[in-house]
Write an enzyme that holds these catalytic residues in place. Structure first.
Site, PDB file in Angstrom:
ATOM      1  N   LYS A 162     -10.884  -2.249  -1.340  1.00 50.22           N
ATOM      2  CA  LYS A 162     -10.682  -2.555  -2.753  1.00 50.22           C
ATOM      3  C   LYS A 162     -11.870  -2.097  -3.588  1.00 50.22           C
ATOM      4  CE  LYS A 162      -6.765  -4.514  -2.028  1.00 50.22           C
ATOM      5  NZ  LYS A 162      -5.508  -4.053  -2.663  1.00 50.22           N
ATOM      6  N   ASP A 186      -8.686   1.472  -3.514  1.00 47.94           N
ATOM      7  CA  ASP A 186      -7.580   0.855  -4.261  1.00 47.94           C
ATOM      8  C   ASP A 186      -8.145   0.048  -5.420  1.00 47.94           C
ATOM      9  OD1 ASP A 186      -5.362  -0.514  -5.152  1.00 47.94           O
ATOM     10  OD2 ASP A 186      -4.849  -1.412  -3.213  1.00 47.94           O
ATOM     11  N   GLU A 243       3.281   0.330  -5.817  1.00 43.21           N
ATOM     12  CA  GLU A 243       3.654  -1.054  -5.528  1.00 43.21           C
ATOM     13  C   GLU A 243       4.058  -1.831  -6.772  1.00 43.21           C
ATOM     14  OE1 GLU A 243      -0.421  -2.132  -4.038  1.00 43.21           O
ATOM     15  OE2 GLU A 243      -0.023  -4.014  -5.057  1.00 43.21           O
ATOM     16  N   ASP A 253       7.910   0.294  -2.514  1.00 46.34           N
ATOM     17  CA  ASP A 253       7.783  -1.134  -2.208  1.00 46.34           C
ATOM     18  C   ASP A 253       9.189  -1.654  -1.911  1.00 46.34           C
ATOM     19  OD1 ASP A 253       5.754  -3.731  -2.977  1.00 46.34           O
ATOM     20  OD2 ASP A 253       7.909  -4.090  -2.974  1.00 46.34           O
ATOM     21  N   HIS A 300       3.832   0.653   0.449  1.00 53.53           N
ATOM     22  CA  HIS A 300       3.022  -0.533   0.213  1.00 53.53           C
ATOM     23  C   HIS A 300       3.480  -1.636   1.155  1.00 53.53           C
ATOM     24  CE1 HIS A 300       2.537  -4.461  -2.156  1.00 53.53           C
ATOM     25  NE2 HIS A 300       1.332  -4.121  -1.788  1.00 53.53           N
TER      26      HIS A 300
END
Lengths: 430, 430
Positions: free
Chosen positions: A217, A245, A300, A323, A350
């Site tokens: 992240k 991400d 996502e 997703d 995702h």
């Protein structure tokens, strides 16, 4: 076999207590689900869920209730004979569509129901969903897809032709899949709320387990992002793959600056650099970071096939992150998988949350057997929590998903877990 | 003054019984609202609503309830001092945002609340909302706007500069507005479910009342569309203006073909030719029909400022149809009004429904006084039903809206109407 009842349950897991799943935009998720059970007169049930992160799950439950009149009373045979029409009816109820259309709460609710129907269909056919899909003819598959608003990118005829080209070699790929599984990447090492020591230890353990691709992240303070990435890059070495991400944290110019600054850590992709609604913004970011060897991934939070269509048309993504329940269930995922193949963009679903790994493995395995024909450059996300609540949890060996074997969509949560995590009256919330 | 309570009511009007409001995609709307009342310790209430069309209003009611914790207990002074932060908090609650983000049910719910706060603020300032806005400094206005995800199109500094350029002449335009009102167009003549005789009679009556611009629904069978348009064009003559509205009925290529075929009736704009999510599709359609003298209009289903940003960036629209409660209330409408001005696209708000005319008149009047500085090529939609339920219904004279005079946002529905149309226990539904 006719659908006689629909039950919907508000399930919540108190994941915020451990910071599992925390990122730049969602610091305290309680992984949750609106969980649907379709009962039938045929002795089997269809289960489906849509993933949420705590507060507001009751809103999605209300939306599932609002769709009940379109589902209960339908026979599985009727639906299977014209799944496109069934899906379209759910997506375009003349009054409910005002609340979307095809996005947000009502689309999440639709996904839970549609996926429960696929679970039912697969159980009735005594196959896992990936196998049910892989065994369908091109015509059958295409008859499940609503092409509304995407015919400028792909037509039913084109889709049939694409599927027919791969049909003759499906058996070879199915055998390969059963032999070696499907590659995955690991998101469990770098959650925003984790300490340096935790991150380094998790990387070492993951490497020992055979993982080669790691996602971390970003989107915090620039110095914190650099710090976290340097820990991970050091732990995994130069040869393994790192993805980052940002969970929609940045505006367009900020995304370009921040990713450029992080290029030293050689990320393979930047995921969700900005708003999921911003097709043109993603295109601008992709144009800026591709020369650095970094691709753009998103999906996502992309509401529907129409957003994905434009991301592909605008050359705005290098990885297509479908997703399983943000899109309207299996049917709309088929539409996006077909478009991604046409535009030559790999599908990397995702997952994580609750049940998303269990779901998307079926979609990627079908994609390999019947659509893309390759696993090259493709990975399924893997996050290692909450699997213990499932009757048939995913099976990972040396960083790869093994194909599920039981009939259905692998999404059934154990009854004891359902009792315990029912919100607000389950024991976990007492 | 502090907000002490939030009440939300499910109100539905049985409009489907007369086909009022019917179009190609919504054959049977029951115009409805999730209606919010904020009570305070200051002796005044803030009222706001979000428009829906029947089933599912209870879902939006549930979403308003889910936002309660962010509203009750706040003082009006706190909110007004940093409205940007208040708005951002509502739009990005770390768990609820998963259900959007910033779209669909949760965004509709946010709009009802935010607009109720503006009603409260304006009442407390003893001004109608348009006047409250028009009297604010550029800095104050810009401090209400969340620029997240739109800084690649407009920055706060740019917005302040744009507003400052017009600030010196606001008084002249306010005087002009009070003298002549704001131009409007009429959508009441051509609903899909109306007979030929009804349409022709309504056109004649509207012309006698001074209307010069008329919008008609299309998207039915090609021959039916041609027939309806020929009746209207004949009734209004060549000099008056005709607009057509497909309510998202078509795919991209189909839209181009169908609009080309209808060019003989000289429509000024084609509204919602395809999915509201399809920025690139709208751009393709606009490129194809502009050479025919037809512009593209859309917005009533565009989820947020990020979608509008792209429609403007991609030169995909010729008319920007803001919606007072599809967008997140006054604040997000300010963002879109500012971007539209920067890109030189006239704002022509979506209205009709229940309360939308009452709402959007304030936004257009503010736009004229403080932002665009002109009424040229700009019109507010007008639909003539359900106004009798409002305490301060819109006032139309010879096809123009007259500025509302009472403090607030003109959105209060009479108590008797609220009692009667409460769903499902009101007398109208008994």
């Amino acid at each position: 076999m006719t659908i006689r009842g629909l039950e919907v349950i508000d399930l919540r897991f108190p994941t915020s207590r451990t910071h599992a799943g925390s990122d730049a935009v969602h610091p305290d998720p309680d992984y949750s689900a609106a969980y649907v059970i379709l009962s039938t007169d045929g002795g089997i049930e269809g289960h489906g869920l849509t993933f949420t992160i705590g507060r507001g799950t009751e809103i999605v439950v209300a939306a599932v209730e609002a769709l009940r009149h379109l589902v209960v009373g339908m026979s599985l045979a009727e639906i299977a004979a014209d799944f496109r029409s069934f899906w379209h009816q759910l997506a375009s109820d003349s009054q409910l569509r005002w609340l979307g259309p095809e996005k947000g709460v009502i689309h999440l609710a639709l996904a839970a129901i549609v996926n429960a129907v696929w679970d039912l269909w697969a159980k009735s056919a005594r196959k896992p969903v990936w196998k049910l899909l892989a065994d369908m003819t091109p015509q059958q598959l295409v008859s499940c897809v609503d092409f509304s608003y995407i015919t400028d990118a792909i037509t039913p005829e084109e889709a049939i032709e694409m599927l027919a080209r791969r049909a003759g070699t499906k058996a070879d790929r199915e055998a390969e899949l059963l032999r070696i599984g499907y590659p995955a990447y690991n998101t469990s090492v770098g959650w925003m709320g984790y300490s340096d020591e935790t991150i380094a230890a998790l990387c070492r353990m993951a490497i020992a387990d055979g993982w080669t691709h790691f996602k971390v992240k970003v989107g915090g303070r620039p110095e914190d992002d650099r710090h976290r990435l340097s820990i991970v890059r050091q732990a995994i070495g130069p040869a393994r793959t790192l993805m980052i991400d940002a969970n929609q944290k940045w505006d367009v110019a900020e995304a370009i600056n921040r990713v450029t600054e992080l290029a030293q850590f050689q990320p393979w992709w930047i995921e969700e650099p900005t708003s999921p609604d911003d097709v043109l913004g993603h295109a601008a970011i992709a144009n800026a970071v591709r020369p650095l060897g970094i691709g753009v991934a998103t999906g996502e939070h992309c509401a529907n096939r129409i957003v994905f269509k434009q991301l592909l048309q605008a050359h705005a993504i290098d990885f297509c992150q479908i997703d399983s329940c943000r899109l309207g269930g299996v049917n709309e995922n088929l539409a996006v998988i077909l478009m991604a193949d046409k535009f030559g963009v790999p599908v990397c679903p995702h997952a994580g949350g609750v049940g998303l790994c269990e779901y998307v493995q079926h979609l990627s395995m079908f994609d390999f057997i019947a659509v893309s024909g390759t696993m090259d450059g493709r990975l399924i996300e893997f996050v290692d929590h909450l699997h213990e609540h499932f009757e048939e949890p995913v099976v990972i060996r040396r960083g790869r998903y093994l194909p599920p074997e039981q009939p259905g969509y692998s999404i059934t949560i154990r009854e004891a877990s359902r009792m315990k995590h029912r919100y607000p009256d389950g024991e976990a919330w007492a």
